[in-house]
Design a protein around this motif. Sequence first.
Motif, PDB file in Angstrom:
ATOM      1  N   ASN A  52      47.505  36.385  34.993  1.00 51.54           N
ATOM      2  CA  ASN A  52      48.315  35.331  34.383  1.00 51.54           C
ATOM      3  C   ASN A  52      49.704  35.854  34.002  1.00 51.54           C
ATOM      4  N   GLN A  53      49.750  37.090  33.508  1.00 53.62           N
ATOM      5  CA  GLN A  53      51.040  37.704  33.192  1.00 53.62           C
ATOM      6  C   GLN A  53      51.889  37.853  34.440  1.00 53.62           C
ATOM      7  N   ASN A  54      51.263  38.290  35.526  1.00 54.05           N
ATOM      8  CA  ASN A  54      52.013  38.492  36.768  1.00 54.05           C
ATOM      9  C   ASN A  54      52.619  37.185  37.274  1.00 54.05           C
ATOM     10  N   VAL A  55      51.867  36.110  37.183  1.00 55.46           N
ATOM     11  CA  VAL A  55      52.403  34.809  37.587  1.00 55.46           C
ATOM     12  C   VAL A  55      53.575  34.423  36.691  1.00 55.46           C
TER      13      VAL A  55
ATOM     14  N   ILE B  42      39.414  35.665  41.998  1.00 58.97           N
ATOM     15  CA  ILE B  42      39.978  35.127  43.243  1.00 58.97           C
ATOM     16  C   ILE B  42      40.055  33.609  43.183  1.00 58.97           C
ATOM     17  N   HIS B  43      38.994  32.970  42.681  1.00 58.27           N
ATOM     18  CA  HIS B  43      39.006  31.512  42.552  1.00 58.27           C
ATOM     19  C   HIS B  43      40.108  31.062  41.588  1.00 58.27           C
ATOM     20  N   HIS B  44      40.260  31.791  40.483  1.00 55.43           N
ATOM     21  CA  HIS B  44      41.307  31.461  39.512  1.00 55.43           C
ATOM     22  C   HIS B  44      42.686  31.581  40.149  1.00 55.43           C
ATOM     23  N   ALA B  45      42.871  32.622  40.946  1.00 54.38           N
ATOM     24  CA  ALA B  45      44.162  32.815  41.622  1.00 54.38           C
ATOM     25  C   ALA B  45      44.474  31.636  42.532  1.00 54.38           C
TER      26      ALA B  45
ATOM     27  N   PRO C 242      32.580  44.449  38.947  1.00 50.88           N
ATOM     28  CA  PRO C 242      31.457  43.529  39.195  1.00 50.88           C
ATOM     29  C   PRO C 242      31.859  42.379  40.113  1.00 50.88           C
ATOM     30  N   GLU C 243      31.081  42.165  41.143  1.00 56.16           N
ATOM     31  CA  GLU C 243      31.425  41.157  42.149  1.00 56.16           C
ATOM     32  C   GLU C 243      31.610  39.760  41.568  1.00 56.16           C
ATOM     33  N   PRO C 244      30.733  39.284  40.688  1.00 57.74           N
ATOM     34  CA  PRO C 244      30.928  37.928  40.137  1.00 57.74           C
ATOM     35  C   PRO C 244      32.268  37.780  39.418  1.00 57.74           C
ATOM     36  N   ASP C 245      32.690  38.835  38.706  1.00 55.58           N
ATOM     37  CA  ASP C 245      33.973  38.777  37.996  1.00 55.58           C
ATOM     38  C   ASP C 245      35.143  38.706  38.964  1.00 55.58           C
TER      39      ASP C 245
ATOM     40  N   VAL D 153      48.189  30.890  43.749  1.00 58.23           N
ATOM     41  CA  VAL D 153      48.360  32.171  44.448  1.00 58.23           C
ATOM     42  C   VAL D 153      47.319  32.207  45.564  1.00 58.23           C
ATOM     43  N   THR D 154      47.761  31.874  46.761  1.00 60.74           N
ATOM     44  CA  THR D 154      46.833  31.684  47.882  1.00 60.74           C
ATOM     45  C   THR D 154      46.968  32.763  48.958  1.00 60.74           C
TER      46      THR D 154
END
Length: 342
Positions: free
Chosen positions: A288-291, A43-46, A35-38, A51-52
């Motif tokens: 979050n795990q990956n970070v 992306i915004h959370h990243a 889903p696009e909103p998710d 993570v840019t």
Amino acid sequence: MAVVPKVKLGSQGLVVSAQGLGCMGMSGSYGLPKPEPDMIKLIHHAIDSGVTFLDTSDVYGGNTNETLIGKALKESGVRDKVQIATKFGIRGVDGKTEACGDPAYVRSCCEGSLKRLGVDCIDLYYVHRIDTRVPIEVTMRELKKLVEEGKVRYIGLSEACASTIRRAHAVHPITAVQNEWSLWSRDLEDEIVPTCRELGIGIVPYSPIGRGFLAVGPSLVENLIEGDFRKKMPRFQNVNHNKTVFERVNEMATRKGCSAAQLALAWVHHQGTDVVPIPGTTKLENFNQNVGALSVKLTREEMTELESFASSEVVKGERHAVMHMTFINSETPPLSTWKAKL
């Protein structure tokens, strides 16, 4: 959450987050598009997490992945904080997939990506796969023009062999080379990594967690849905043999107090400061795990132990499906052959 530092990628001036975000899976490839909103929320959370460095391609989701990223950037208004990497060079012709490095195609792809992303300039523009019919010098000359016109800042290559990298770099400096690199995909270490380091080129590993297998093991394969191209990959068709790799990584992760995914990703980070992996995900908790992998420290002895779990003698199956094998570490014809056709 760990602080994500900024690092120099290559020697041409590009600065990115030490870990990127692979966006391919958001628009399909591993099944249905999300889903696009998710995905915009992710992306915004990243970006908010530091993570840019966002990785996409014109072929992901049939152009829709670039459009998704464009929408996310427009909504957040953070274009100046983000480094966009996209790619060109894979297209469908008569129901088949081929690589294309023709100059006119290079330019048309760039114009299309700029429009879909909603930007004036692409930070890092990769040749996604190497066209074995067109000398790399011909492709690079057009890319050099795009840099001179301000439409591209830096140039990269993906899945090129060492000699192609050298030839491309002689036309215009290459900033980054993107290749699959993980505990169980290490074929680039013999020639490609040394070549990049000799030339001051950054290394961007894709699928650093083994396309998810090193995170969850056999259960991943058991739950793949129709349309997920991993079903066709020889390595995933040998899951009963390869499950031992995951089991050993997971056991070591338990000892260290981290997840198997974090351990596998930390191994990639420990390859050097010139290495910026781009793990992809469609889930906030996995992101979050990956970070968190940035905080996992490994000794040389632990690195060696990990490598023994997934040696070439242990892992069964090629890393790509047969139809993609010609896309790996590819060489192009000499420039003289192209001149002869003119």
